[in-house]
Design a protein around this motif. Structure first.
Motif, PDB file in Angstrom:
ATOM      1  N   MET B   1     -48.113  29.426  93.648  1.00 51.19           N
ATOM      2  CA  MET B   1     -48.636  30.606  92.656  1.00 51.19           C
ATOM      3  C   MET B   1     -50.255  30.527  92.696  1.00 51.19           C
ATOM      4  O   MET B   1     -50.689  29.344  92.428  1.00 51.19           O
ATOM      5  CB  MET B   1     -48.289  30.480  91.136  1.00 51.19           C
ATOM      6  CG  MET B   1     -48.708  31.229  90.226  1.00 51.19           C
ATOM      7  SD  MET B   1     -48.530  33.273  90.873  1.00 51.19           S
ATOM      8  CE  MET B   1     -48.765  34.068  89.348  1.00 51.19           C
ATOM      9  N   GLU B 168     -52.844  29.019  86.275  1.00 51.87           N
ATOM     10  CA  GLU B 168     -51.908  29.933  87.176  1.00 51.87           C
ATOM     11  C   GLU B 168     -52.364  31.312  86.702  1.00 51.87           C
ATOM     12  O   GLU B 168     -52.524  31.731  85.714  1.00 51.87           O
ATOM     13  CB  GLU B 168     -50.570  29.551  86.792  1.00 51.87           C
ATOM     14  CG  GLU B 168     -49.970  28.304  87.094  1.00 51.87           C
ATOM     15  CD  GLU B 168     -50.297  27.803  88.500  1.00 51.87           C
ATOM     16  OE1 GLU B 168     -49.720  28.623  89.153  1.00 51.87           O
ATOM     17  OE2 GLU B 168     -50.800  26.610  88.827  1.00 51.87           O
ATOM     18  N   ARG B 169     -52.270  32.265  87.713  1.00 53.60           N
ATOM     19  CA  ARG B 169     -52.822  33.585  87.607  1.00 53.60           C
ATOM     20  C   ARG B 169     -51.803  34.138  86.741  1.00 53.60           C
ATOM     21  O   ARG B 169     -52.544  34.835  85.755  1.00 53.60           O
ATOM     22  CB  ARG B 169     -52.326  34.307  88.944  1.00 53.60           C
ATOM     23  CG  ARG B 169     -52.886  35.902  88.887  1.00 53.60           C
ATOM     24  CD  ARG B 169     -53.282  36.298  90.200  1.00 53.60           C
ATOM     25  NE  ARG B 169     -53.665  37.648  90.105  1.00 53.60           N
ATOM     26  CZ  ARG B 169     -54.653  38.236  89.765  1.00 53.60           C
ATOM     27  NH1 ARG B 169     -55.692  37.461  89.259  1.00 53.60           N
ATOM     28  NH2 ARG B 169     -54.843  39.667  89.475  1.00 53.60           N
ATOM     29  N   ASP B 170     -50.764  34.034  86.423  1.00 51.33           N
ATOM     30  CA  ASP B 170     -49.838  34.848  85.339  1.00 51.33           C
ATOM     31  C   ASP B 170     -50.475  34.304  83.984  1.00 51.33           C
ATOM     32  O   ASP B 170     -50.497  35.155  83.084  1.00 51.33           O
ATOM     33  CB  ASP B 170     -48.298  34.291  85.552  1.00 51.33           C
ATOM     34  CG  ASP B 170     -47.715  35.310  86.615  1.00 51.33           C
ATOM     35  OD1 ASP B 170     -48.209  35.921  87.076  1.00 51.33           O
ATOM     36  OD2 ASP B 170     -46.452  34.685  86.726  1.00 51.33           O
ATOM     37  N   LEU B 173     -53.650  35.906  83.202  1.00 52.02           N
ATOM     38  CA  LEU B 173     -53.361  37.375  82.906  1.00 52.02           C
ATOM     39  C   LEU B 173     -52.776  37.751  81.673  1.00 52.02           C
ATOM     40  O   LEU B 173     -53.509  38.618  80.895  1.00 52.02           O
ATOM     41  CB  LEU B 173     -52.583  38.141  83.984  1.00 52.02           C
ATOM     42  CG  LEU B 173     -53.246  38.340  85.314  1.00 52.02           C
ATOM     43  CD1 LEU B 173     -51.933  38.706  86.431  1.00 52.02           C
ATOM     44  CD2 LEU B 173     -54.262  39.395  85.212  1.00 52.02           C
ATOM     45  N   LYS B 174     -52.020  36.656  81.227  1.00 49.71           N
ATOM     46  CA  LYS B 174     -51.553  36.818  79.773  1.00 49.71           C
ATOM     47  C   LYS B 174     -52.606  36.344  78.782  1.00 49.71           C
ATOM     48  O   LYS B 174     -52.741  37.239  77.749  1.00 49.71           O
ATOM     49  CB  LYS B 174     -50.404  35.528  79.702  1.00 49.71           C
ATOM     50  CG  LYS B 174     -49.568  35.797  78.401  1.00 49.71           C
ATOM     51  CD  LYS B 174     -48.116  35.032  78.582  1.00 49.71           C
ATOM     52  CE  LYS B 174     -47.473  34.958  77.253  1.00 49.71           C
ATOM     53  NZ  LYS B 174     -47.952  33.875  76.491  1.00 49.71           N
TER      54      LYS B 174
END
Lengths: 807, 244, 188
Positions: B1, B168-170, B173-174
């Protein structure tokens, strides 16, 4: 700080006033923003819009030097709107105390003023007392001579209209701040005040802070989580260096320095030990003699005995009423009354006010010893701008001092946490720690006296200072140890045992301690609590971010002082959601309780244990310039009359007179602009360290002056122009920073401009500019003599020739 | 990721800890600067300044807004600079698949100044800088050495207010979405800048154009009148002999 | 110039990366993996404290072969949680700094420059100066005949940079010598 950095997060309202916290204590903003995340309103009251203001809910520009007017208005608002915390005020403060018949206030002057000597007879401000000497009280707060009613009357003049005209703050802004902060008077709400040199560096500096404390007391904000009066200390160990008394007027642990009139230890103890006949007052300072004797035993070791007053006679005695603060010492030097000086880690030729005078006076020294990491404007004054070295006869010794990472020891952060730092690398070159330098220097002198004798050698020969500086050993000695087998408080100790805490110090010579406040930080051999790294805490402690097992904190690891005032008389926290301490019927949970013993309702003592009456002082008869803060104009003011009274300046100021100490007239048309000075994030104070760090100089390379677009237009100045700022004392060149962040003020119907300058730039770093303090006046607060750097008068014009900023 | 940054400017106090920490970690020498009437110094990104806090001030309806923008490479998901560079010399600019870091290798030394200028022109945010001394193209490398060792980039590590987050990108973003919802309550114009396109996501409180000239992004065509295909063809030309 | 910034990025994503290479008849190669080593590898970590303001940020020094390689905030310090301001972030540069004074320097009366001296010369000469001033100016009694035992002509300023232990020995040494005109940054 009464509280500590992390505790700021617990506030419901954060008032940053007299501080530019985000720029000068960036880490503090971690906690300010967490408070804001939790819904706190964050307000910045300051002459200019700074990086702090950018992250606040509201920035309120105010004319420098008018904080008492602003806060006086707040105090009045709190009283008028009944926002104060009634139980707290009646039970824990002296608001209910009845004043004696001699107290009075008229047209800017309190009773007892001697117009010849410019001093007050403070006895006139005493309370009415019963036959035992205990102050009379009216807990209904209705007696017209009780402090509460006198307070109301005193601040009745500080109406929003009047305050707005004097401070330049809009009425709307005033009321927003008053309402927001006043709302923390509810028992379960807390507001914090964060201040720094923006409050201290005024001729009314002490009273600025007193008034802030008074408001915090009225609102019940002292002793609670998220409350307090929090000085953001600006030097790495200024808390510790003050505790250890690198100061003329105190001995370590805030004991008064002995006076010539106190010829024996008994005289000293009598004069400095407060007494009360109120059985409910703990009056902690009654223990003073134990601390003094333990200090003398620490200084003189076995040579200090009961028979010789523990060496009290060997300590220097000062003249009562005489001033020895740095402004006065340098004035004596200017007048050629001083011969030698020792400067360690200090750059007075850059950071003292009226540096033209300081720089000139240094040439009057026969010799000067300096401990420094870098060359500074002081070390090299003899080759400074306009100085012919051949004509300077001062002999200069510059001793290379090592840096933090090159030595071990402790410093004390603003929240009073004493923390150990370790030596990671060897001192660079031949540099040494300041502790080692002082130790070796002392022994070099001592060896001469041991060999040759000389003037009164006894104190030198009897000083018990190991030849080798060892920070670990010194830390143990600061804590203190037993000098013989003995029993204290029912506990037996052996000679050489560490003292468990200052409660075990004695006045009979059986204990030593170089600073009683720190006693308890090294309670056993091998147990240096300043090295603790433990995050463990109870859920109650964790909720407020107390971290009681990380490092150690004076006094006795109490993280929030005056915490006994954070609970009601039954020991129940005023804010049950965020308790600091709580009584469970048998014991206290949370922080270390102030003073020990049960809550007041169960026979416990008054909460403010360091004060003789056990009550905090809304009325403060101890200050030289009045028991209640009153607005006076700065020494140099753009006004021709103080709108509050016919007393223009603080009447107790002791003016320093010399041909180089000139002052602008009140409302002087030659110098119509208010100058305020400050530090900046990327440099540190006078800049001696940070100017030598090239990556920091890259970010802030040269001296600038921040001014409004309006003033710039008036003076024909463009952003980026080199300008000349002139006061009656000197001239300085700086780059103009024309900004919307500075605004003109409307004061008593007239436009007053304000400019601001850092003082970090000096001539030893080529092309960056030179000391801003060539402009500032040698005048200060009469209680502590901190100079008035924050408000003086200047004029400004475009420079015709650039001489100081060629880079 | 892959990794991402969230830079929440609503928390930034412009202390420039990130700007200095970057220089220190990279052992970048100081550059000579002058005071010109602003706190923003050095004036621009450079071969020794991969991170720069930009300052802009405005008077808005009796309110002062001082906007801080800790500028750095956005580590685009589809980096224009890499596209341009690949056309010249493959491997000069690479994208680390594990982290998403866009990295300028020493092969950029083979670029002629004009080629470097052409690659620079492919960056919509005007981030890459030509190091005239070393003769190579430079910019932030996401502290790839630290990230590979399980540490966060130096700028993120030093940030004292929580302006900068890295992960982590997720997760970023969250976090970005959560922060945006919160900040919007106070600043209705708040927005995330190009979250779908970049690994360094800024949260700003005002219109993006107020922050600095290139916060808005730009089209990568330095020569008016030339279309995209012609432009890329121009980039390819000089390296033909090398490959052929 | 009508391509919007956002549109441009999308466009690139759609296939620009392949454009130049495919025109040359080459396959698009998978992106290279990238490997580095850490500059602090193999160093010892030593705890220090930032020497500027009283936030007291704890700092981890990375030391290798006796050299300070790097420094950064200690995440275990509950106040800073590992962060640092720009001055703290330049902790290494404060120490490893070509502008530092590394040798004792002496400037004789009227001299136009410094000369390097050894510690013995400095300490013994300073001791002599202090003793001379003290023997000459020491006051055992004031005008009222009270014992005061003090030296009126020598004063000391500094320093809040000192550790607590250094302050303790400084105060002890100064007052032992009879020097009571002591002040420091607490009063500026």
């Amino acid at each position: 700080m009464t509280n500590h950095w992390i505790d700021i997060k617990n506030s419901n309202a954060v008032l940053i006033m007299g501080s530019n916290a985000a720029e000068h204590h960036p880490i503090s903003f971690k906690w300010v923003l967490r408070a804001r995340d939790n819904g706190a309103m964050v307000i910045h009251v300051d002459p200019k819009f700074s990086r702090t203001s950018a992250r606040c809910d509201l920035h309120v520009p105010l004319r420098s030097g008018t904080d008492i007017a602003f806060l006086g208005g707040m105090l009045l608002y709190i009283l008028e709107k009944n926002l104060y915390q009634k139980d707290y005020v009646t039970e824990y403060t002296n608001a209910s105390f009845i004043l004696g018949k001699d107290y009075g206030f008229k047209d800017g002057l309190f009773s007892g003023f001697d117009p010849q000597k410019h001093v007050y007879d403070r006895k006139k401000w005493d309370f009415a007392r019963d036959d035992k000497g205990v102050s009379l009280r009216d807990k209904t707060l209705k007696d017209p001579r009780c402090v509460f009613q006198v307070l109301k009357k005193h601040y009745a003049r500080y109406t929003p209209d009047m305050v707005s005209k004097v401070t330049g703050v809009s009425k709307q802004n005033l009321l927003t701040v008053y309402e927001t902060f006043g709302a923390t008077g509810k028992p379960d709400k807390a507001g914090t005040m964060m201040y720094a040199l923006g409050w201290t560096q005024h001729t009314v500096g002490v009273q600025n802070i007193r008034l802030a404390c008074m408001i915090q007391l009225l609102l019940g904000n002292i002793g609670v989580a998220g409350g307090g009066i929090n000085a953001l200390r600006g030097e790495p160990n200024v808390q510790g260096s003050t505790d250890h008394a690198l100061l003329w007027h105190i001995l370590p642990g805030y004991m008064p320095a002995p006076l010539a009139s106190q010829q024996t230890l008994a005289d000293y103890n009598t004069a400095t030990t407060p007494k009360t006949n109120d059985p409910l007052s703990m009056n902690w300072w009654q223990n003073g003699p134990k601390y003094t004797v333990s200090l003398l035993k620490g200084w003189f070791g076995d040579a200090a005995t009961k028979d010789n007053d523990f060496g009290y006679a060997w300590t220097p005695k000062i003249e009562p009423g005489e001033e020895y603060s740095n402004m006065f010492m340098f004035d004596r030097l200017y007048k050629k009354q001083m011969k030698g000086a020792i400067f360690f880690g200090h750059n007075p030729a850059q950071s003292m006010p009226n540096t033209n005078k300081i720089r000139k006076s240094l040439a009057n020294l026969e010799w000067m010893v300096m401990g420094e990491v870098h060359k500074t404007e002081t070390t090299d004054f003899w080759r400074g701008p306009g100085v012919d070295p051949k004509k300077v006869d001062t002999e200069v010794f510059l001793l290379p001092s090592c840096h933090r990472g090159e030595k071990g020891g402790t410093t004390t952060n603003s929240g009073r946490w004493q923390m150990w730092h370790y030596k990671g690398i060897e001192p660079m070159g031949l540099s040494k720690s300041m502790g080692a330098i002082y130790t070796e220097l002392f022994h070099a002198v001592r060896d001469l006296y041991a060999k040759e004798g000389g003037a009164f050698p006894d104190p030198i020969l009897n000083t018990d200072l190991p030849r080798q500086y060892d920070p670990e050993q010194t830390a143990m000695k600061v804590n203190g140890w037993f000098t013989r087998d003995c029993e204290v408080n029912g506990k037996k100790f052996k000679k050489g045992d560490q003292v468990p805490s200052f409660a075990f110090l004695t006045a009979d010579g059986s204990t030593t301690s170089l600073c009683w406040l720190y006693s308890g930080g090294y309670p056993e051999v091998g147990k240096n609590l300043s090295k603790r790294r433990d995050h463990s805490q109870t859920p109650m402690q964790a909720k407020i971010g107390l971290f009681p097992n990380f490092s150690w904190c004076w006094p006795v690891n109490r993280r929030i002082i005056y915490n006994r005032a954070g609970v009601d008389v039954h020991g129940k926290p005023f804010n049950p959601e965020l308790p600091v301490v709580a009584w469970d019927g048998k014991d206290w949970a949370g922080d270390v309780i102030d003073g020990g013993g049960p809550p007041m309702a169960q026979g416990g003592k008054y909460p403010f244990i360091m004060l003789t009456e056990g009550m905090s002082q809304i009325f403060g008869p101890g200050r030289v310039d009045g028991p209640l803060p009153e607005h006076y104009e700065p020494a140099e003011t753009p006004l021709t009359k103080n709108p509050f009274s016919s007393q223009m300046n603080n009447p107790i100021i002791r003016w320093i007179m010399s041909d180089m100490d000139k002052f602008a007239k009140h409302g002087d048309p030659r110098y119509p602009i208010v100058l305020t000075t400050y530090s900046l994030t990327e440099h540190w104070l006078s800049g001696t360290d940070s100017r030598n760090i090239e990556v920091l100089l890259e970010a802030e390379p040269q001296l600038y002056v921040e001014m409004s677009h309006e003033l710039a237009k008036e003076k024909g100045i463009q952003n980026g122009d080199v300008v000349e700022i002139e006061s009656i004392r000197g001239k300085v060149q700086a780059v103009a920073m024309v900004t919307v962040r500075v605004v003109p003020f409307k004061i008593m119907g007239k436009t007053v401009h304000l400019i601001g300058m850092p003082f970090a730039f000096g001539w030893t770093t080529p092309g960056v500019g030179d000391s801003t303090n060539r402009l500032t006046p040698t005048v200060g607060d009469p209680n502590c003599y901190i100079p008035e750097y924050k408000a003086s008068l200047v004029n400004i014009r475009k420079a015709t020739k650039v001489t100081e900023l060629e880079r | 990721m892959p990794k991402s940054f969230l830079i929440d400017t609503s928390r930034c106090i412009a202390c420039r800890g990130c700007q200095i920490a970057c220089k220190e970690w990279k052992n970048h020498p100081a550059v000579h600067t002058k005071q010109t009437g602003t706190h923003q110094n050095p004036p621009d990104l450079g071969p020794y300044n991969f991170k720069l806090v930009r300052f802009k001030e405005y008077k808005m309806k009796n309110r002062v807004e001082w906007l801080f923008f800790p500028e750095q490479c956005r580590h685009c998901l589809e980096p224009g600079c890499k596209a341009g560079a690949d056309a010249i010399l493959e491997g000069a600019i690479i994208k680390d698949p594990a982290t998403g870091a866009v990295i300028y290798t020493d092969l950029t030394k083979k670029f002629t100044p004009q080629q470097a200028e052409d690659v620079r022109a492919m960056c919509p945010y005007n981030v890459p800088r030509w190091d005239t001394k070393e003769g190579k193209l430079t910019k932030c490398d996401m502290c790839i050495d630290r990230v590979q060792a399980g540490m966060v980039p130096a700028c993120v590590k030093t940030c004292c207010t929580g302006t900068m987050s890295f992960g982590e990108r997720d997760a970023m973003l969250k976090l970005g979405a959560e922060r945006l919802a919160e900040v919007k309550k106070t600043f209705p114009k708040a927005q995330l800048l190009d979250p779908e396109d970049v690994s360094v996501i800024y949260l700003v409180t005002e219109e993006r154009k107020l922050y600095h000239d290139f916060a808005e992004g730009r089209a990568p065509m330095p020569v008016p009148g030339m279309n995209r295909q012609e432009f890329l063809a121009k980039l390819v030309k000089p390296v033909r002999p090398l490959i052929g | 110039m009508n391509v919007s910034r956002r549109g441009f990025i999308k466009l690139l994503g759609a296939g620009t990366a392949c454009y130049g290479l495919s025109r040359l008849g080459l396959d698009v190669k998978p992106a290279l993996a990238y490997a580095t080593s850490l500059k602090t590898a193999g160093s010892k970590e030593v705890l220090s404290i930032c020497p500027y303001c009283s936030c007291g940020c704890n700092i981890i020094m990375s030391v290798r072969d006796g050299q300070l390689i790097s420094s950064e905030g200690d995440p275990d310090y509950p106040v800073s949680e590992g962060s640092l301001c720009p001055k703290g972030a330049a902790f290494r540069a404060l120490h490893v700094n070509k502008h530092r004074i590394t040798k004792p320097l002496y400037r004789a009366p009227g001299a136009t420059d410094w000369v390097e001296k050894d510690w013995d010369f400095m300490l013994s000469t300073i001791a002599l100066r202090i003793k001379t001033a003290r023997d000459r100016d020491f006051k055992t009694k004031n005008d009222k005949g009270q014992a005061v035992n003090r030296l009126d002509t020598v004063f000391s300023v500094g320093s809040a940079l000192m550790d607590n232990e250094e302050c303790a020995v400084t105060v002890q040494a100064l007052r032992g010598l009879g020097i009571y005109q002591i002040d420091h940054q607490a009063r500026v």
